[in-house]
Enzyme design. Structure first.
Site, PDB file in Angstrom:
ATOM      1  N   PHE A 140      33.478  30.694  50.277  1.00 55.94           N
ATOM      2  CA  PHE A 140      33.865  32.034  49.835  1.00 55.94           C
ATOM      3  C   PHE A 140      35.313  31.975  49.382  1.00 55.94           C
ATOM      4  O   PHE A 140      36.219  31.783  50.193  1.00 55.94           O
ATOM      5  CB  PHE A 140      33.712  33.094  50.933  1.00 55.94           C
ATOM      6  CG  PHE A 140      34.059  34.470  50.420  1.00 55.94           C
ATOM      7  CD1 PHE A 140      33.098  35.241  49.781  1.00 55.94           C
ATOM      8  CD2 PHE A 140      35.343  34.971  50.534  1.00 55.94           C
ATOM      9  CE1 PHE A 140      33.422  36.497  49.264  1.00 55.94           C
ATOM     10  CE2 PHE A 140      35.676  36.221  50.033  1.00 55.94           C
ATOM     11  CZ  PHE A 140      34.710  36.987  49.393  1.00 55.94           C
ATOM     12  N   ASP A 225      42.164  26.346  50.498  1.00 57.37           N
ATOM     13  CA  ASP A 225      42.177  27.804  50.491  1.00 57.37           C
ATOM     14  C   ASP A 225      42.451  28.270  51.916  1.00 57.37           C
ATOM     15  O   ASP A 225      41.565  28.331  52.758  1.00 57.37           O
ATOM     16  CB  ASP A 225      40.825  28.328  49.993  1.00 57.37           C
ATOM     17  CG  ASP A 225      40.774  29.852  49.928  1.00 57.37           C
ATOM     18  OD1 ASP A 225      41.631  30.502  50.554  1.00 57.37           O
ATOM     19  OD2 ASP A 225      39.855  30.394  49.284  1.00 57.37           O
ATOM     20  N   LYS A 254      46.480  37.552  52.213  1.00 57.72           N
ATOM     21  CA  LYS A 254      46.139  38.361  53.367  1.00 57.72           C
ATOM     22  C   LYS A 254      47.336  38.625  54.270  1.00 57.72           C
ATOM     23  O   LYS A 254      48.098  39.541  54.044  1.00 57.72           O
ATOM     24  CB  LYS A 254      44.968  37.727  54.131  1.00 57.72           C
ATOM     25  CG  LYS A 254      43.651  37.756  53.349  1.00 57.72           C
ATOM     26  CD  LYS A 254      42.480  37.376  54.206  1.00 57.72           C
ATOM     27  CE  LYS A 254      41.175  37.296  53.419  1.00 57.72           C
ATOM     28  NZ  LYS A 254      40.724  38.570  52.854  1.00 57.72           N
TER      29      LYS A 254
END
Length: 397
Positions: A140, A225, A254
């Site tokens: 993802f 990532d 984030k």
């Protein structure tokens, strides 16, 4: 207005591309949030790790308010007095050489794809338009057309083609598969150190170290990532530290915002960024002074308040407590730091019903991939908070 009134508004006017729990939140502080009916909850999702520093951290809030009174946006047509400091501080913190700021995690992924492709043509010598990037099954990395094109999730892909070519998918955690997939046209390997959305899937010990060695041997750029795993979530500043490696390119986002304002970045330890020239990539809001000021404080409090050390200690404690829960519906409990999953057997009838039961008891968490509950509270959680959470979780199982 009551909860149902807010639900009615969303259902009437909003797109139905999310399926949240029917809890309408209005206030947050630290690890706690309150809904519009006044009920208090322990947040065990932390906005998918965007609120690592806790809700409404007072120092980040002060920085946001102070900077908003002075200057919020210049675009990159002009310089601002926060950008250089942000560059310096994030590079020093993460031992990086260069940084390219963006806004969202998906933008950071798109940015790194462009940069690595251009590097492969200009530096590695791959023929134009032939570059390949290797990715992993069940990944993802975001929701853009290019990114969902190399997803293996049917929900993410179905109905959105045609997709961008140039990606090769291999099993996650399999170093031999990585070696076998590399060709003379391989530019990079993009991988999550731990697959979060897939259900906190942790690769075998030594996997990232093997990937580092394989990429070095074939002159392939290793891209990690760390948008969800980075900035303390796994009990280390970056999850790569668990295996003592450094990626060539690292994606963060984030928690870089402290939960206040979207900000992400591509960090480079290899001269990949040097291939990008003026006009070839950018963003109106990327690197704006408000985002940079917030990110600087978000990083500082993370370190000064020893949140990463707390994530390691409380994560181990939380994980050990969950593993003591005895119930035939629980297939496995796994995690690293405060990135934890409880996977249920298919016979349990899905994880969502248990998320609602936990919400009734004052704990907010979210299911993923139907049978898995994730527990990822802000990194400021205390032992007393964990004990209370374990009592509630044990109560429903």
């Amino acid at each position: 207005m009551k909860t149902q009134d807010y639900l009615d508004l969303e259902n009437e006017y909003g797109a139905h591309n999310y399926k949240p729990l029917d809890v309408v939140l209005t206030r947050g502080e630290g690890v706690w949030v309150w809904d519009v009916d006044g009920k208090k909850y322990l947040d065990c999702l932390a906005a998918y790790s965007a609120v690592n520093q806790g809700h409404c951290h007072p120092e980040i809030m002060k920085t946001m308010m102070d900077q908003a009174r002075k200057l919020t946006l210049t675009s990159r047509a002009f310089r601002n007095d926060q950008l250089g400091y942000f560059y310096k501080e994030i590079c020093e913190l993460t031992r990086s050489h260069k940084v390219l700021p963006m806004n969202s995690g998906a933008e950071a992924v798109e940015t790194v794809i462009k940069a690595v492709r251009k590097w492969s043509y200009q530096v590695k010598g791959i023929p134009e338009d032939k570059a390949e990037i290797i990715v992993c099954a069940n990944n993802f990395h975001g929701r853009t057309i290019t990114i969902v094109g190399f997803s293996t999730d049917p929900t993410a892909r179905s109905g959105f083609g045609p997709f961008t070519p140039g990606f090769k998918i291999i099993p996650f955690g399999d170093a031999d598969a990585l070696e076998a997939a590399i060709t003379p046209n391989t530019a990079g390997f993009l991988v999550e150190p731990i697959q979060g959305e897939a259900g906190v899937i942790i690769p075998p010990d030594g996997y990232l170290k093997a990937a580092r060695e394989i990429c070095d041997r074939h002159n392939v750029v290793l891209i990690l990532d760390e948008i969800q795993t980075g900035l303390g979530r796994t009990g280390r500043l970056l999850a790569e530290a668990h295996e003592g490696i450094e990626a060539d390119l690292t994606l963060v986002g984030k928690a870089l915002s402290g939960g206040f304002y979207p900000v992400s970045a591509v960090l480079s330890n290899k001269e990949v960024m040097d291939v990008l020239q003026p006009g070839e990539h950018g963003s109106t809001f990327g690197g704006n002074p408000l985002a940079c000021a917030i990110a600087r404080t978000a990083m500082r409090v993370l370190m000064e308040e020893k949140m990463i050390e707390n994530a390691d200690e409380m994560g181990n404690y939380f994980l050990a407590g969950l593993k003591k829960i005895q119930n035939p519906l629980v297939k496995e409990v796994r995690g690293r730091g405060l990135m934890i999953a409880m996977e249920l057997v298919p016979e349990a009838g899905g994880a969502r019903q248990f998320c609602y039961q936990l919400a009734d008891r004052g704990i907010l968490c979210k299911e993923t991939h139907e049978n898995t509950i994730r527990f990822a509270p802000p990194l400021v959680i205390s032992k007393e908070d964990v004990d209370w959470a374990l009592e509630q979780i044990d109560g429903i199982f």
